[in-house]
Motif scaffolding. Structure first.
Motif, PDB file in Angstrom:
ATOM      1  N   VAL A 113       0.833  -1.198   0.000  1.00 54.16           N
ATOM      2  CA  VAL A 113       0.000   0.000   0.000  1.00 54.16           C
ATOM      3  C   VAL A 113       0.871   1.254   0.000  1.00 54.16           C
ATOM      4  O   VAL A 113       1.789   1.376   0.818  1.00 54.16           O
ATOM      5  N   ASN A 114       0.569   2.160  -0.910  1.00 49.81           N
ATOM      6  CA  ASN A 114       1.187   3.474  -0.889  1.00 49.81           C
ATOM      7  C   ASN A 114       0.075   4.519  -0.853  1.00 49.81           C
ATOM      8  O   ASN A 114      -1.104   4.176  -0.869  1.00 49.81           O
ATOM      9  N   LEU A 115       0.447   5.781  -0.797  1.00 54.48           N
ATOM     10  CA  LEU A 115      -0.544   6.835  -0.590  1.00 54.48           C
ATOM     11  C   LEU A 115      -1.480   7.003  -1.778  1.00 54.48           C
ATOM     12  O   LEU A 115      -2.696   7.068  -1.620  1.00 54.48           O
ATOM     13  N   GLY A 116      -0.924   7.079  -2.975  1.00 57.18           N
ATOM     14  CA  GLY A 116      -1.753   7.241  -4.164  1.00 57.18           C
ATOM     15  C   GLY A 116      -1.279   8.386  -5.035  1.00 57.18           C
ATOM     16  O   GLY A 116      -0.368   9.135  -4.682  1.00 57.18           O
ATOM     17  N   THR A 117      -1.921   8.523  -6.187  1.00 55.37           N
ATOM     18  CA  THR A 117      -1.509   9.500  -7.181  1.00 55.37           C
ATOM     19  C   THR A 117      -2.668   9.749  -8.137  1.00 55.37           C
ATOM     20  O   THR A 117      -3.517   8.864  -8.306  1.00 55.37           O
ATOM     21  N   ASP A 134      -4.726   9.811 -11.593  1.00 59.91           N
ATOM     22  CA  ASP A 134      -4.679   8.903 -12.736  1.00 59.91           C
ATOM     23  C   ASP A 134      -3.977   9.538 -13.930  1.00 59.91           C
ATOM     24  O   ASP A 134      -3.363   8.845 -14.739  1.00 59.91           O
ATOM     25  N   GLU A 135      -4.105  10.853 -14.034  1.00 60.45           N
ATOM     26  CA  GLU A 135      -3.510  11.599 -15.143  1.00 60.45           C
ATOM     27  C   GLU A 135      -2.992  12.932 -14.619  1.00 60.45           C
ATOM     28  O   GLU A 135      -3.465  13.420 -13.587  1.00 60.45           O
ATOM     29  N   PRO A 136      -2.053  13.569 -15.330  1.00 62.37           N
ATOM     30  CA  PRO A 136      -1.553  14.880 -14.896  1.00 62.37           C
ATOM     31  C   PRO A 136      -2.440  16.014 -15.415  1.00 62.37           C
ATOM     32  O   PRO A 136      -1.970  16.972 -16.004  1.00 62.37           O
ATOM     33  N   THR A 137      -3.747  15.857 -15.190  1.00 62.76           N
ATOM     34  CA  THR A 137      -4.711  16.856 -15.650  1.00 62.76           C
ATOM     35  C   THR A 137      -5.436  17.462 -14.456  1.00 62.76           C
ATOM     36  O   THR A 137      -5.518  16.836 -13.392  1.00 62.76           O
ATOM     37  N   ALA A 138      -5.988  18.641 -14.637  1.00 66.13           N
ATOM     38  CA  ALA A 138      -6.683  19.310 -13.537  1.00 66.13           C
ATOM     39  C   ALA A 138      -7.847  18.482 -12.984  1.00 66.13           C
ATOM     40  O   ALA A 138      -7.976  18.354 -11.750  1.00 66.13           O
ATOM     41  N   PRO A 139      -8.718  17.906 -13.812  1.00 69.28           N
ATOM     42  CA  PRO A 139      -9.818  17.101 -13.261  1.00 69.28           C
ATOM     43  C   PRO A 139      -9.331  15.901 -12.451  1.00 69.28           C
ATOM     44  O   PRO A 139      -9.875  15.605 -11.380  1.00 69.28           O
ATOM     45  N   ALA A 140      -8.309  15.206 -12.941  1.00 65.59           N
ATOM     46  CA  ALA A 140      -7.788  14.032 -12.235  1.00 65.59           C
ATOM     47  C   ALA A 140      -7.116  14.438 -10.929  1.00 65.59           C
ATOM     48  O   ALA A 140      -7.273  13.771  -9.896  1.00 65.59           O
ATOM     49  N   VAL A 141      -6.372  15.524 -10.962  1.00 65.48           N
ATOM     50  CA  VAL A 141      -5.711  16.013  -9.753  1.00 65.48           C
ATOM     51  C   VAL A 141      -6.751  16.460  -8.722  1.00 65.48           C
ATOM     52  O   VAL A 141      -6.609  16.194  -7.532  1.00 65.48           O
ATOM     53  N   LYS A 142      -7.803  17.110  -9.179  1.00 63.81           N
ATOM     54  CA  LYS A 142      -8.858  17.559  -8.264  1.00 63.81           C
ATOM     55  C   LYS A 142      -9.528  16.375  -7.575  1.00 63.81           C
ATOM     56  O   LYS A 142      -9.778  16.415  -6.368  1.00 63.81           O
ATOM     57  N   ARG A 143      -9.827  15.314  -8.332  1.00 60.61           N
ATOM     58  CA  ARG A 143     -10.431  14.118  -7.745  1.00 60.61           C
ATOM     59  C   ARG A 143      -9.525  13.528  -6.671  1.00 60.61           C
ATOM     60  O   ARG A 143      -9.979  13.169  -5.579  1.00 60.61           O
ATOM     61  N   SER A 177      -9.144  15.899  -3.578  1.00 55.81           N
ATOM     62  CA  SER A 177     -10.390  15.946  -2.817  1.00 55.81           C
ATOM     63  C   SER A 177     -10.502  14.741  -1.894  1.00 55.81           C
ATOM     64  O   SER A 177     -10.813  14.872  -0.702  1.00 55.81           O
ATOM     65  N   GLN A 178     -10.222  13.555  -2.424  1.00 53.17           N
ATOM     66  CA  GLN A 178     -10.289  12.349  -1.598  1.00 53.17           C
ATOM     67  C   GLN A 178      -9.227  12.384  -0.503  1.00 53.17           C
ATOM     68  O   GLN A 178      -9.509  12.079   0.670  1.00 53.17           O
ATOM     69  N   PHE A 179      -8.020  12.755  -0.863  1.00 52.66           N
ATOM     70  CA  PHE A 179      -6.907  12.806   0.082  1.00 52.66           C
ATOM     71  C   PHE A 179      -7.179  13.798   1.222  1.00 52.66           C
ATOM     72  O   PHE A 179      -7.049  13.469   2.402  1.00 52.66           O
ATOM     73  N   LEU A 180      -7.586  15.001   0.859  1.00 51.00           N
ATOM     74  CA  LEU A 180      -7.746  16.052   1.863  1.00 51.00           C
ATOM     75  C   LEU A 180      -9.071  15.977   2.614  1.00 51.00           C
ATOM     76  O   LEU A 180      -9.291  16.737   3.562  1.00 51.00           O
ATOM     77  N   HIS A 181      -9.944  15.049   2.225  1.00 50.92           N
ATOM     78  CA  HIS A 181     -11.164  14.797   2.985  1.00 50.92           C
ATOM     79  C   HIS A 181     -10.922  13.849   4.166  1.00 50.92           C
ATOM     80  O   HIS A 181     -11.752  13.780   5.071  1.00 50.92           O
ATOM     81  N   GLU A 224      -0.125  -7.693  -4.724  1.00 49.54           N
ATOM     82  CA  GLU A 224      -0.949  -6.689  -5.399  1.00 49.54           C
ATOM     83  C   GLU A 224      -0.731  -5.333  -4.753  1.00 49.54           C
ATOM     84  O   GLU A 224      -0.432  -5.232  -3.560  1.00 49.54           O
ATOM     85  N   LEU A 225      -0.908  -4.301  -5.565  1.00 54.39           N
ATOM     86  CA  LEU A 225      -0.718  -2.926  -5.117  1.00 54.39           C
ATOM     87  C   LEU A 225      -2.064  -2.255  -4.895  1.00 54.39           C
ATOM     88  O   LEU A 225      -2.954  -2.346  -5.740  1.00 54.39           O
ATOM     89  N   GLY A 226      -2.213  -1.593  -3.753  1.00 54.67           N
ATOM     90  CA  GLY A 226      -3.400  -0.796  -3.477  1.00 54.67           C
ATOM     91  C   GLY A 226      -2.991   0.580  -2.987  1.00 54.67           C
ATOM     92  O   GLY A 226      -1.937   0.733  -2.365  1.00 54.67           O
ATOM     93  N   MET A 227      -3.825   1.577  -3.266  1.00 55.15           N
ATOM     94  CA  MET A 227      -3.542   2.938  -2.839  1.00 55.15           C
ATOM     95  C   MET A 227      -4.598   3.407  -1.841  1.00 55.15           C
ATOM     96  O   MET A 227      -5.789   3.114  -2.002  1.00 55.15           O
ATOM     97  N   THR A 228      -4.159   4.133  -0.824  1.00 57.30           N
ATOM     98  CA  THR A 228      -5.108   4.660   0.149  1.00 57.30           C
ATOM     99  C   THR A 228      -6.088   5.612  -0.515  1.00 57.30           C
ATOM    100  O   THR A 228      -7.267   5.649  -0.165  1.00 57.30           O
ATOM    101  N   TYR A 229      -5.585   6.391  -1.482  1.00 57.17           N
ATOM    102  CA  TYR A 229      -6.425   7.336  -2.234  1.00 57.17           C
ATOM    103  C   TYR A 229      -6.195   7.110  -3.722  1.00 57.17           C
ATOM    104  O   TYR A 229      -5.063   6.895  -4.154  1.00 57.17           O
ATOM    105  N   GLY A 230      -7.268   7.177  -4.496  1.00 57.74           N
ATOM    106  CA  GLY A 230      -7.130   6.986  -5.932  1.00 57.74           C
ATOM    107  C   GLY A 230      -7.103   5.516  -6.312  1.00 57.74           C
ATOM    108  O   GLY A 230      -7.565   4.652  -5.562  1.00 57.74           O
ATOM    109  N   ASN A 231      -6.534   5.236  -7.474  1.00 63.24           N
ATOM    110  CA  ASN A 231      -6.532   3.877  -8.040  1.00 63.24           C
ATOM    111  C   ASN A 231      -5.115   3.319  -8.147  1.00 63.24           C
ATOM    112  O   ASN A 231      -4.180   4.085  -8.350  1.00 63.24           O
ATOM    113  N   PRO A 232      -4.973   1.985  -8.036  1.00 64.27           N
ATOM    114  CA  PRO A 232      -5.994   0.995  -7.695  1.00 64.27           C
ATOM    115  C   PRO A 232      -6.339   1.070  -6.207  1.00 64.27           C
ATOM    116  O   PRO A 232      -5.447   1.254  -5.374  1.00 64.27           O
TER     117      PRO A 232
END
Length: 320
Positions: A12-16, A18-27, A30-34, A97-105
């Motif tokens: 398990v790692n923190l997460g990242t 999915d893409e280096p785009t504003a919508p993906a970063v916002k998603r 938002s999950q991380f800082l919630h 298997e790899l899982g992320m605390t925030y985001g995918n997978p």
């Protein structure tokens, strides 16, 4: 634990994003800082600030930073984490298997993939050497949430920390020596750890003690004096006091006091990511040189280095 059952590893790692785009970063942000493990401010106060101020302002800036470090295969953290999982599976010859605390997978999807391979017992390894409620405990929370969605949960063991593990210290020291061989030894080695609000530590989070002990063991392994090595905390956010000393302020002071060359590493990160490749390697280097420093050598994270994989295998081996 019944070792006749088929085992599998959940890294398990923190997460990242999915893409280096504003919508993906916002998603992702938002999950991380919630997560209240990350920001414990009351929700009625925090959510309007997060959605009305922080996300609209920070998202475009952070997206541009991700674009500057994005690799051909994807986000650096994702790329290195996948390599770690693949190499560890090959070494142990069991499912990993790899899982992320925030985001995918997600952690849930990673557990599903393991159970689809008939895994009956999980060994959960959060890739955080030093324990913190903001990281390690957040993994435990996410694991519990995943289990709530399952009729039958697997047996599992949880590796809480490894800040003082001999192979971890040896791997860090090897990465430093490798840098010295390639670039020469600098005047000072700075270990920069991700910061947390000081209040969290005052309330019982043992993270700073773990960081201090890791640095002490590394100092001993490398045979450095107190004048040749130090530790700081980076990535502070907001107005409240965070753990000190701060990385940026320390670099300014070192440069002002005549330190001409710096080796800097990030022992709390298992994989290179935005914080190491942009904040440390670029921003901190610019700051150090602006204040009079001359040479700045960033020492990469352990990533998928052979000794790092051996460390993970050793940690998991105690439960096999």
């Amino acid at each position: 634990m019944n070792n006749n059952k088929k085992q599998g590893v959940l890294l398990v790692n923190l997460g990242t994003p999915d893409e280096p785009t504003a919508p993906a970063v916002k998603r992702f942000l938002s999950q991380f800082l919630h997560d209240q493990r990350v920001v414990d401010t009351s929700r009625w106060l925090w959510c309007p600030i997060l959605h009305g101020v922080i996300l609209p302002i920070r998202t475009p800036k952070v997206a541009k930073l991700y674009q500057s470090v994005w690799m051909e295969e994807g986000s650096p953290l994702m790329v290195y984490s996948k390599r770690q999982a693949e190499k560890l599976s090959q070494l142990l010859d069991i499912p990993v298997e790899l899982g992320m605390t925030y985001g995918n997978p997600s952690i849930f999807s990673a557990i599903e993939r393991l159970m689809a391979q008939n895994v009956e017992e999980l060994i959960v390894l959060p890739l955080y050497p030093q324990y913190s409620a903001t990281t390690t405990a957040a993994v435990s929370d996410a694991l519990t949430l995943a289990f709530k969605q399952m009729a039958e949960i697997p047996a599992y063991r949880f590796i809480r920390d490894y800040y003082d593990h001999p192979l971890y210290i040896k791997a860090l020291a090897q990465s430093v020596r490798r840098s010295w061989e390639e670039k020469g030894q600098a005047d000072y080695l700075l270990c920069s750890y991700h910061g947390i609000p000081k209040r969290y530590a005052d309330n019982g989070d043992v993270y700073p003690q773990h960081c201090e002990y890791t640095t002490k063991l590394l100092q001993q392994e490398l045979g450095l004096s107190d004048q040749q090595i130090g530790m700081t905390y980076q990535s502070r956010f907001g107005r409240e006091e965070w753990l000190q000393p701060y990385t940026d302020k320390t670099l300014e002071t070192l440069a002002a006091n005549g330190t001409k060359s710096i080796d800097i590493m990030a022992p709390a990160f298992a994989s290179d990511c935005l914080e190491t490749l942009e904040e440390i390697s670029v921003e901190c280097q610019d700051l150090f040189k602006e204040k009079g420093g001359e040479e700045f050598h960033y020492i990469p994270c352990l990533n998928d280095d052979e000794l790092h994989i051996e460390l993970m295998a050793d940690l998991i081996g105690q439960y096999r």
